[in-house]
Enzyme design. Structure first.
Site, PDB file in Angstrom:
ATOM      1  N   SER A 118       0.833  -1.196   0.000  1.00  0.00           N
ATOM      2  CA  SER A 118       0.000   0.000   0.000  1.00  0.00           C
ATOM      3  C   SER A 118       0.873   1.253   0.000  1.00  0.00           C
ATOM      4  CB  SER A 118      -0.973  -0.047   1.180  1.00  0.00           C
ATOM      5  OG  SER A 118      -2.068   0.818   0.962  1.00  0.00           O
ATOM      6  N   ASP A 124      -8.107  -5.886  -6.243  1.00  0.00           N
ATOM      7  CA  ASP A 124      -7.808  -4.829  -5.275  1.00  0.00           C
ATOM      8  C   ASP A 124      -8.808  -3.696  -5.460  1.00  0.00           C
ATOM      9  OD1 ASP A 124      -6.747  -2.844  -3.677  1.00  0.00           O
ATOM     10  OD2 ASP A 124      -4.715  -2.998  -4.470  1.00  0.00           O
ATOM     11  N   HIS A 183      -6.806  -6.371  -1.673  1.00  0.00           N
ATOM     12  CA  HIS A 183      -5.713  -5.461  -1.340  1.00  0.00           C
ATOM     13  C   HIS A 183      -4.841  -5.961  -0.187  1.00  0.00           C
ATOM     14  CE1 HIS A 183      -3.626  -1.614  -1.077  1.00  0.00           C
ATOM     15  NE2 HIS A 183      -3.865  -1.578   0.227  1.00  0.00           N
TER      16      HIS A 183
END
Length: 431
Positions: free
Chosen positions: A227, A322, A356
């Protein structure tokens, strides 16, 4: 509970967090149908649980490595299904297991199928984050703070900087179990609202500290990130010498959120969000994937990280489902740019139905929770079975990648031991 019925956890009821455990039941009636359950409480006190229906064989036994679930939280033969399919009793909560010193306890139980599901037997699986001999030392030096994990033995060991968006020790200490010296450092070391800019120098300080550790034998360091940590990792690789290998997981190809400074100068402008493009869903969670501005738009190109400047090896990992942002699109763009510059120092892996939050394996798959950066409850994406399989594959891939590309020099390590100097600025308060 029946004294004849028992739940067995093999090879041992106590194991590392990232190790599978074989769940077996014995003492049932032949062909008896029962419900298997798993239950655990995370560090925030949130209860997570799962259940699945199984039929015993002619000997009155069930083996989750062999037998299919007939229904419940999952179906089919899924040896670790009771773990990855656990869901929170409170909606939109992510399983929090960040502290390395406390093991996770998971209770596996077997219940009658009929009536109120009377419990017939249970066993507790103790899942450790820190293996025997691994040391944990909180560190505060200069502008950074983090936690250092060191394997037992003299080394030499390769060094890895774990860039987590918010402080977590899980991945770092699990990697230390595998023979890496790992320093976990959060990107956000204070409240988000207080940030106006991010300085790459802070992470360079962490890199330099890690390289000075006496058991470290690698000439450069590895960086593992996900991230927001992904764009910091790429920026380190592009601007700071000594970064030999980077694992970028579901990040962005641009500098997200805040201006990035290095040596007192802004080197990258921020890629921002358009909150008008947030999608609300019936579940109460939002989809923010489409609210991230396009880094390739002319007005945003100043935020693009010049990944083509990186000399170290790059591993791009993207989940195609994601819902936080377009990780796969960012990988495609970076790969094309690297090829255009004649670079061959990269590889990529994509997981079609993963979301994600790719974590170390065998934890509950989080489908929605609070995103602390945008302060919204969001959908993270991913189908639980495929997502969990991706975590198992990726965990092995990360270790192989670092072992391949972080070369160790035993002579260098011996010299560090011989001439080690104690830096009085470092606090090492072992918990």
């Amino acid at each position: 509970m029946s004294s004849q019925i028992r739940v067995r956890l093999l090879p041992n009821a106590r194991c590392l967090y990232d190790e599978p455990v074989q769940v077996k039941v014995a003492g049932l009636r032949p062909k008896q149908v029962v419900t298997m359950r798993a239950r655990s409480t995370d560090e925030k006190g949130v209860v997570f649980s799962s259940s699945a229906t199984y039929r015993a064989d002619e000997s009155g036994e069930i083996d989750l490595d062999r037998d299919p679930s007939l229904g419940g939280s999952y179906v089919g033969v899924e040896p670790m299904g009771l773990l990855w399919s656990m869901r929170p009793e409170t909606p939109h909560r992510c399983f929090i297991k960040d502290k390395a010193l406390q093991p996770l306890e998971v209770t596996f139980s077997v219940h009658k199928e009929e009536g109120e599901g009377q419990m017939l037997a249970e066993a507790t699986n103790e899942r450790l984050l820190m293996g025997d001999g691994v040391s944990r030392v909180p560190v505060k030096e200069g502008s950074f703070q983090g936690v250092l994990f060191t394997p037992p033995g003299d080394g030499p060991f390769p060094a890895v900087l774990d860039l987590c968006s918010f402080m977590t020790e899980r991945r770092a200490c699990l990697l230390a179990n595998k023979g890496f010296v790992v320093l976990a450092v959060p990107v956000y070391n204070q409240k988000i609202g207080t940030f106006k800019e991010i300085h790459l120098d802070r992470f360079e300080e962490a890199k330099d500290f890690l390289q000075r550790q006496p058991k470290v034998g690698s000439k450069g360091i590895g960086v593992v990130s996900r991230s927001k940590g992904g764009d910091i990792a790429l920026s380190l690789a592009a601007f700071v010498p000594g970064v030999e290998a980077v694992v970028w997981i579901n990040g962005c190809s641009a500098n997200v959120g805040f201006p990035l400074f290095y040596k007192s100068h802004q080197i990258l402008s921020p890629l921002l969000f358009d909150h008008n493009k947030v999608i609300c869903t019936e579940s109460g969670a939002t989809i923010i994937k489409y609210s991230v501005n396009n880094p390739l738009a002319e007005e945003n190109k100043g935020s693009l990280i010049p990944v083509e400047q990186a000399e170290g090896r790059l591993l791009f990992v993207a989940s195609e489902d994601d819902l936080n942002w377009d990780s796969k699109g960012y990988v495609d763009e970076m790969v094309e740019r690297l090829k255009r510059h004649g670079k061959e120092n990269f590889e990529s892996v994509c997981y079609p139905k993963a979301g994600h939050l790719l974590e170390s394996p065998y934890g509950p798959h989080c489908t929605s929770s609070l995103n602390g950066i945008v302060d919204l409850t969001v959908l993270w994406g991913g189908e639980s079975k495929a997502h969990s399989a991706a975590e198992v594959h990726l965990w092995k891939k990360i270790q192989e990648f670092f072992r391949t590309h972080l070369s160790c020099d035993a002579a260098q390590t011996k010299a560090k031991f011989r001439y080690k100097q104690v830096d009085r600025k470092v606090t090492t308060n072992a918990d």
